[in-house]
Design a protein around this motif. Sequence first.
Motif, PDB file in Angstrom:
ATOM      1  N   ALA A   1       0.880  -1.165   0.000  1.00 22.01           N
ATOM      2  CA  ALA A   1       0.000   0.000   0.000  1.00 22.01           C
ATOM      3  C   ALA A   1       0.915   1.212   0.000  1.00 22.01           C
ATOM      4  O   ALA A   1       1.973   1.198   0.620  1.00 22.01           O
TER       5      ALA A   1
ATOM      6  N   GLY B   1       1.278   5.801  -0.671  1.00 22.97           N
ATOM      7  CA  GLY B   1       0.679   7.119  -0.839  1.00 22.97           C
ATOM      8  C   GLY B   1       1.037   7.654  -2.222  1.00 22.97           C
ATOM      9  O   GLY B   1       2.196   7.634  -2.622  1.00 22.97           O
TER      10      GLY B   1
ATOM     11  N   PHE C   1       3.817   8.654   8.594  1.00 23.08           N
ATOM     12  CA  PHE C   1       3.458   9.022   7.230  1.00 23.08           C
ATOM     13  C   PHE C   1       4.171  10.344   6.941  1.00 23.08           C
ATOM     14  O   PHE C   1       4.704  10.990   7.847  1.00 23.08           O
ATOM     15  N   GLU C   2       4.140  10.776   5.696  1.00 25.16           N
ATOM     16  CA  GLU C   2       4.938  11.936   5.308  1.00 25.16           C
ATOM     17  C   GLU C   2       4.274  13.262   5.691  1.00 25.16           C
ATOM     18  O   GLU C   2       3.049  13.387   5.695  1.00 25.16           O
TER      19      GLU C   2
END
Length: 270
Positions: free
Chosen positions: A111, A113, A190-191
């Motif tokens: 998965a 982004g 996450f970023e």
Amino acid sequence: MWNKVQETVKFLQSKGVSKPDFGIILGTGLGNFVENINVTLAIPYKEIPNFPISTVPGHSGELIIGKIGAKNVIAMKGRFHYYEGWTMEETVFPVRVMKYLGVENLIVSNASGGVNSAFKVGDIMLISDHINFIPDHPLRGKNEDRFGPRFVDMHEPYSKKMIAKMEQIAAKLNIPLQKGIYLALQGPTFETPAEYRMVKLVGADAVGMSTVPEVIVAKHMGMTCVGISVITDLGIEGIIESVSHEEVQEVAKIAEKKVGILVKEFILNN
Ligand code: HPA
């Protein structure tokens, strides 16, 4: 490491695992792919000598052995991530084991982004290439020549032939596909918006926390790889929203059916 790999291979062979045609690594939310497999054996990681044990929800940790049509497959339901605290060697250990069970073709999934503005949540992206931004490398240290060479050729990390085959099958099945570059960061955060922007600026289309170390060692050992990424969220300026592991799992679950049909058909036709 060599001895550990051989010990684990012997253990699995003693359980009846013979040469699988395909190795499959199932990413976040894609574990139900095993419904496509005629399972002959499912071994929890904790029962396999030398295997690390996954600590992430949604990565339940079982090695699945069975058939898709006439093809023998071995699938990892749950993978190991560097951010969990495993060393790189531990992270990629199962890929080494697959190789010495006789696997030549590796199908990796994850998965990720999306940072390409043409992407939508739920898209399936074929990985055309990757960028390693994890601040470590699975081949760092003294090279084990029995696994492969010191300096590994990476001009075709993802097989062009397999990508073409996937595209052909997806077209036949009317499954829309994106294609792009996957960049791996360590995580587990996450970023930030600035980091998503950086990912885009350096030339990637999607970002995640896995896959690249596995493909590096697969190439070290001369395996052929194909990679599929499910775009579970978008890191695109103006549409960046909050993202959680639960949302990632949810979107991956929705895309799972399409990924399953595609991978199954790919295996049957190879
Ligand atoms: N970033 C990193 N890893 C991910 C993401 C993301 O946006 N989505 C799913 N895995």
